[in-house]
Structure formats: structure tokens, C-alpha cells
Design a protein around this motif. Structure first.
Motif, short mmCIF file in Angstrom:
data_model
loop_
_atom_site.label_atom_id
_atom_site.label_comp_id
_atom_site.label_asym_id
_atom_site.label_seq_id
_atom_site.Cartn_x
_atom_site.Cartn_y
_atom_site.Cartn_z
N SER A 24 0.81 -1.22 0.00
CA SER A 24 0.00 0.00 0.00
C SER A 24 0.84 1.26 0.00
CB SER A 24 -0.92 0.01 1.23
OG SER A 24 -0.21 0.37 2.40
N LEU A 25 2.11 1.16 0.39
CA LEU A 25 2.99 2.33 0.42
C LEU A 25 3.52 2.68 -0.95
CD1 LEU A 25 5.00 1.35 3.63
CD2 LEU A 25 3.16 3.04 3.47
N THR A 26 3.41 1.78 -1.89
CA THR A 26 3.87 2.04 -3.25
C THR A 26 2.89 3.00 -3.93
OG1 THR A 26 2.68 0.16 -4.20
CG2 THR A 26 4.93 -0.24 -3.39
N GLY A 33 -1.17 12.15 1.29
CA GLY A 33 -0.55 12.72 2.47
C GLY A 33 -0.48 11.69 3.58
N GLU A 34 0.07 12.11 4.72
CA GLU A 34 0.29 11.15 5.80
C GLU A 34 -1.01 10.60 6.36
OE1 GLU A 34 0.28 15.32 7.49
OE2 GLU A 34 1.23 14.30 5.79
N GLY A 35 -2.06 11.42 6.41
CA GLY A 35 -3.33 10.95 6.96
C GLY A 35 -3.97 9.88 6.10
N VAL A 36 -4.09 10.16 4.82
CA VAL A 36 -4.72 9.21 3.90
C VAL A 36 -3.86 7.95 3.76
CG1 VAL A 36 -5.49 8.83 1.53
CG2 VAL A 36 -5.95 11.01 2.66
N GLN A 37 -2.53 8.15 3.59
CA GLN A 37 -1.66 6.99 3.43
C GLN A 37 -1.61 6.16 4.70
OE1 GLN A 37 0.46 5.60 0.61
NE2 GLN A 37 -0.17 4.15 2.17
N GLY A 38 -1.61 6.81 5.85
CA GLY A 38 -1.61 6.06 7.11
C GLY A 38 -2.88 5.24 7.28
N ALA A 39 -4.03 5.85 6.94
CA ALA A 39 -5.30 5.12 7.03
C ALA A 39 -5.31 3.95 6.06
CB ALA A 39 -6.46 6.05 6.74
N LEU A 40 -4.84 4.18 4.83
CA LEU A 40 -4.77 3.11 3.83
C LEU A 40 -3.86 1.98 4.30
CD1 LEU A 40 -5.27 1.88 1.02
CD2 LEU A 40 -3.42 3.35 0.15
N TRP A 92 10.64 3.09 4.88
CA TRP A 92 11.84 3.86 4.56
C TRP A 92 11.79 4.38 3.12
CZ3 TRP A 92 16.26 2.45 1.42
CH2 TRP A 92 17.32 3.34 1.53
N ARG A 93 11.12 3.65 2.22
CA ARG A 93 11.04 4.05 0.82
C ARG A 93 9.76 4.83 0.50
NH1 ARG A 93 12.16 -0.38 -3.53
NH2 ARG A 93 12.18 1.56 -4.71
N ALA A 94 8.87 4.98 1.48
CA ALA A 94 7.57 5.59 1.22
C ALA A 94 7.68 7.00 0.67
CB ALA A 94 6.73 5.59 2.50
N THR A 95 8.61 7.79 1.20
CA THR A 95 8.76 9.18 0.74
C THR A 95 9.14 9.22 -0.73
OG1 THR A 95 9.42 9.85 2.97
CG2 THR A 95 9.92 11.36 1.17
N PRO A 111 7.22 15.54 2.96
CA PRO A 111 8.12 15.83 4.09
C PRO A 111 8.95 14.62 4.47
CG PRO A 111 5.85 15.61 4.85
CD PRO A 111 5.80 15.61 3.35
N ALA A 112 10.13 14.87 5.00
CA ALA A 112 11.04 13.78 5.36
C ALA A 112 10.48 12.90 6.47
CB ALA A 112 12.39 14.38 5.79
N GLU A 113 9.63 13.49 7.33
CA GLU A 113 9.07 12.71 8.44
C GLU A 113 7.85 11.90 8.04
OE1 GLU A 113 7.52 16.99 8.72
OE2 GLU A 113 9.40 15.95 8.25
N LEU A 114 7.55 11.82 6.76
CA LEU A 114 6.37 11.11 6.28
C LEU A 114 6.30 9.66 6.79
CD1 LEU A 114 3.83 11.31 4.40
CD2 LEU A 114 5.28 10.39 2.59
N PRO A 115 7.39 8.87 6.72
CA PRO A 115 7.29 7.47 7.17
C PRO A 115 6.85 7.33 8.62
CG PRO A 115 9.28 7.80 5.89
CD PRO A 115 8.70 9.15 6.12
#
Length: 550
Positions: A24-26, A33-40, A92-95, A111-115
């Protein structure tokens, strides 16, 4: 306690959940963004975990042997370590993966803190979902246990799963989903009724909602009032197009104006006739999105191209956003589209052929779906309309599906080229409208971006890759995009929900300038040379930059 907890956790579930989360991180079609990707990511982890648990349940039901005791606990530790390694390496590769989409869409890097943010949100979402699914599993086990008292074990398992599934579906669909829809409808209805004090009824009798109008200002709905209030003036059009210009005519009927679609359509035709819409050279039957919104990027480009000699008629059929309307009431949009086109065409046919305006159809998103559904074969043969522009047609559109399947096999699915047809073209605003192509009597253009998940979502992506993933890829699709069973389906579903969270010209957000070539191809405006078109494009580029803060 620790043993009991270990026995309740599935090692295979941890690994499969981690693989689902990693996939899902690909990248997919829309940057997340972090909210949508985190929920996914949390949803995908929970889905993978539960798939593994379901497979284990089937294994147990078939009386196949299981690993137990100390060996199982050791394997659980190994599985947890493997799962953690998978998640960490992919986070680690998500960004970089998100930036691969952002780059082709001209967006700022993630942002760098995305993961870290993704991992935190995913953990919370997965915990909630797994707890909920655990409660559901407990309910099913108890139900199966009661059924086992009267029927054999295997039959009890199957029967319990069916009965429990029906009960849970009834609860989710009949109570939770219905409650959500009622709440959404109530909120949307209240928002639709709000009349901002800075948007006043027009005084011009040629505008819907004026004192002379057949439709009250309050009955236009929120989007209808905005649409009428932003009609460009002849002076503004003349300043860009050069030469004299007319006032574009816009007739609009809101959902509150009449009880049925047929009554609203009849009122729309009467209003259109009152303001002189049938005397213009170009007449467009326009179907809005679910909320009643008509895209100024489409309407204004057409009005400028024809120097205001355009009349547009539209009616509202819902308060809800298109994606909700598509789920719960797609028949409403189709009914409204059919009612409006039929009413307009009936009046249009009463006019002398030499005095009739050229009749066109337009729709965006769910409006494109309803506009396509409004057609009948007899109307394509006997005194047909002149053409149509359908923008971002939803994947469920039957006519769009048919012509896409019938394309030249050498052309990509995201930009079909018709092998022999003379009536249909596809474009992304820049490609697909070759001047050398021969046209028939009807001109139909589909404007769609390769990155639009509303167009290219596919239920079949659950189990097999969709055709638009084949090479060559669309210009705004990440080269890193890959297909994964189940996960890609969930990615595209999330993409639809955020399909407007992109720069204009990508996803489901169609740019002003990308409507110019399609409208020229469909309606054939006169009096435009290259210098004039460059001036028009510059005007809309500046307008788009102002609208988007660019």
C-alpha cells in the motif's frame, strides 16, 4: 497471560498484513498525504491479517493438522520479526514513492518525516480494525457453537458464516450506512439552502433567479446561485476574444424548485425559452456533478470561444457529492439527465430546422454519467444532436465502457483511438484530437486524465491488473506504479476519495486550458486564429493561477 496472547496472534497474519501494508505504500494514481496513506496502510494491514486468519479457519474446518505449542510460539516470534523488517524497509522508501507521483504532477516533495507519521496512523487504524474484526469473529464463533448443537460441525461452520454474514451486512447496510447517508444528506441539504449575503439575486431579467425569472433565487441551490452569479459579461468576453460579444445565457433549476425530475425539466425548458436560449447558435444541455456544481473551466471556455453566443440549461438532482450519489442513487442522476434532454429536445424539434441552435451535451463526473445515460439510439439517428463533451466519465458509464473496449488495440486504454468510428475521440487535453482525423455528423469527445481514479477505478483490480497499467503509461502516472491483488483495489478506492487533492490538470481536477481543444473539436467555433487562441489560453492560464493560488 503471555502464552494466551501469543496463541491469539497469527504469525502468518502478521507477515501477510505486513506485505499488504508494504504494497500500500507504493504509488498509485494520486499522491497521498500522511493521513490518507496512514489510514490506507492500516486498512491494508488489517485486510492482510484477516485474509490469513480466514485461510487458517478454512484449514481448521477441513481438519488439517496445525503447528502447536512451543514451536508455534517460536515461529510467531520469527514471523513478528519478519513483519517488522518488511514494514520498516518499505516505510523507509515511502517518501521516494510518493515523490515519484508528486514529481510528474509538479508538486512539492513529501516531508522527510512522512514514514514516521504514516506508521503511527497505520498502527492506530489497524488496531481499531483488528479489534472490531476480533469482536465480529467472537460473534461468529458463538453463533457457530450454537448451530453445532443441532447440525454437524462442518455444516455448522458454513451455515454460521452465511447467517452471520447476512446479519452483519444487514446491520452495516441497514443501520450504519443508512445513518451515514441520512446524516450526509441532512448536512448537504442544509448547506445547499444557505444564501450568502454577498451573493444577491440578479436584476438582469435574462438571468435565472431574477425577479422576472420562473425560478426563485432561493430555489437554485447553492451551486446554482454561484453558477448564475459568475456568468461572464459581454465586455469581459470581448476583451479576450476580440470583436463584439453577447451575454451568455444560463438557465438553471435547483432541486427544490419542483417535486419531480420531469417537472424540474419542464421548468428548465420554460426558463430557457423565456430568456431566449433557443435563439442562440449553441445550446448545451449540461448535467452538473452530484452537488449541482458546473465546472467554470468547461462553461466559460465554451462561452468565450463562441463570444457569448451560447445558452446552457442544467438542473440539480442531488445534494450529495458525486461519489456518494454514485453509491446510493445513481438512478436519480440518470433519471434527471433523461428528463432534461428529452424536454429540451422536444421543444427543439418544434423549431424550424433552419432556426434551431446546434444542440450539444456536456457533463463532468457523475454529470457525464447521467448525460450519457440520457441518450437513446433513435435520437442518434433521427435528427441527431450535434455532439457532446464528457469530462472525467465515471468507470461505471456503459457507453464509455463500450467505446473504450472497441478502440484500436494498439492504442492505450487511457487514451483510446477509435479504429473506424468517425463520431468519438478521446483526449487528455493535449493529445488525441489530430486535425487530420475525419469526423462524422456527430462529434463526441471524452476528456480524461490518465491519473483520474474516478475514470479508471476497476472492481476487477481486486484480482487482476487493469489495462491502463500496460505500457505506454499516461504522462502523469508514476513509473513506479505496480499492481498487487486486493491492495491495488484499496489504493484506487482511496484515490477516488482524494482525486481532487492535486494540482489542476491532474486526477479529477480538469484544467481550464484542457477544455479548449475539445470544445473546438466538438463545436467548431469560427473566427479564431493562432494569435487569438494564444490570447485565450493566456487568459485562462491566469484565471487558473488566480483560482488555485499559483
Amino acid at each position: 497471560m503471555i502464552r494466551r496472547l501469543a496463541d491469539a496472534v497469527s504469525g502468518a497474519g502478521l507477515v501477510l498484513g505486513a506485505l499488504f501494508m508494504a504494497a500500500s505504500l507504493t504509488p498509485s494514481l494520486i499522491p497521498r498525504g500522511e493521513g490518507v496513506q496512514g489510514a490506507l496502510a492500516g486498512v491494508c494491514f488489517a485486510a492482510g491479517y484477516r485474509v490469513a486468519v480466514l485461510l487458517r479457519w478454512i484449514w481448521v474446518t477441513l481438519d488439517l493438522p496445525l503447528i502447536r505449542g512451543r514451536l508455534r510460539r517460536r515461529l510467531l516470534l520469527v514471523s513478528a520479526a519478519v513483519a517488522a523488517l518488511i514494514v520498516a524497509s518499505f516505510l523507509w522508501r515511502a517518501t521516494d514513492w510518493q515523490n515519484s507521483i508528486r514529481t510528474v504532477m509538479g508538486m512539492e516533495p513529501a516531508p522527510a518525516e512522512l514514514p514516521l507519521m504514516i506508521g503511527t496512523i497505520a498502527l492506530a487504524v489497524a488496531t481499531v480494525l483488528l479489534t472490531l474484526s476480533k469482536l465480529i469473529a467472537l460473534f461468529l464463533r458463538r453463533l457457530i457453537g450454537r448451530i453445532e448443537r443441532v447440525v454437524p460441525r462442518r455444516a455448522a461452520h458454513l451455515l454460521g458464516l452465511i447467517i452471520g454474514g447476512v446479519l452483519l451486512w444487514s446491520l452495516a447496510n441497514g443501520v450504519l450506512f443508512s445513518g451515514f447517508i441520512r446524516t450526509a444528506d441532512t448536512s448537504a441539504r442544509a448547506l445547499d439552502a444557505v444564501v450568502p449575503p454577498d451573493i444577491r439575486p440578479p436584476a438582469d431579467p435574462l438571468r435565472t433567479g431574477s425577479p422576472a425569472s420562473l425560478v426563485a433565487w432561493e430555489d437554485l441551490g447553492r451551486e446554482g446561485r454561484n453558477y448564475i452569479a459568475t456568468t461572464p459579461t459581454p465586455q469581459a468576453i470581448a476583451a479576450v476574444a476580440g470583436g463584439p460579444a453577447l451575454q451568455p445565457l444560463r438557465a438553471y433549476v435547483g432541486l427544490n424548485a419542483a417535486d419531480t425530475a420531469e417537472d424540474r425539466a419542464a421548468l428548465a425548458v420554460a426558463e430557457l425559452d423565456r430568456i431566449g436560449g433557443f435563439d442562440r447558435s449553441i445550446l448545451v444541455v449540461a448535467m452538473p456533478t452530484g452537488t449541482g456544481w458546473l465546472d467554470p473551466a468547461a462553461m466559460e471556455t465554451l462561452e468565450y470561444l463562441h463570444r457569448g453566443d451560447v445558452a446552457t440549461v442544467a438542473l440539480q438532482y442531488s445534494y450529495l457529492p458525486s461519489w456518494i450519489s454514485l453509491l446510493v442513487e445513481p438512478e436519480y442522476s440518470a433519471e434527471a439527465g433523461r428528463a432534461l434532454f428529452s424536454a429540451v429536445r422536444r421543444h427543439w424539434l418544434t423549431l424550424p430546422p433552419a432556426a434551431r441552435p446546434k444542440l450539444y451535451l456536456y457533463g463532468l463526473s457523475l454529470g457525464a454519467y447521467s448525460s450519457q445515460q440520457s441518450l437513446r439510439l433513435s435520437e442518434m439517428i433521427d435528427q441527431p444532436f450535434a455532439g457532446a463533451l464528457w469530462v472525467g466519465p465515471p468507470f461505471v458509464s456503459p457507453l464509455w465502457q463500450t467505446v473504450t473496449r472497441e478502440r484500436d488495440p494498439a492504442s492505450p486504454e487511457w487514451l483510446p483511438r477509435m479504429e473506424r468510428a468517425q463520431a468519438v475521440r478521446f483526449t487528455n487535453g493535449q493529445q488525441g484530437l489530430s486535425a487530420q482525423d475525419a469526423w462524422g455528423g456527430i462529434r463526441i469527445v471524452y476528456l480524461q486524465y490518465a491519473s483520474d481514479p474516478v475514470v479508471f477505478f476497476s472492481p476487477g483490480s481486486l484480482l487482476h491488473p487493469p489495462g491502463w497499467m500496460n505500457a505506454p503509461r499516461g504522462p502523469d502516472v508514476s513509473p513506479e506504479l505496480r499492481w498487487y491483488p486486493i491492495v491495488s483495489f484499496l489504493q484506487l478506492a482511496f484515490d477516488m476519495a482524494v482525486s481532487l487533492n492535486v494540482p489542476m490538470g491532474h486526477g479529477h481536477l480538469y484544467a481550464y486550458g484542457d477544455h479548449i481543444a475539445p470544445w473546438i473539436a466538438v463545436t467548431q467555433p469560427e473566427g479564431w486564429d493562432r494569435q487569438g487562441l494564444d490570447r485565450l489560453r493566456a487568459h485562462f492560464a491566469a484565471l487558473q493561477a488566480q483560482a488555485t493560488g499559483g
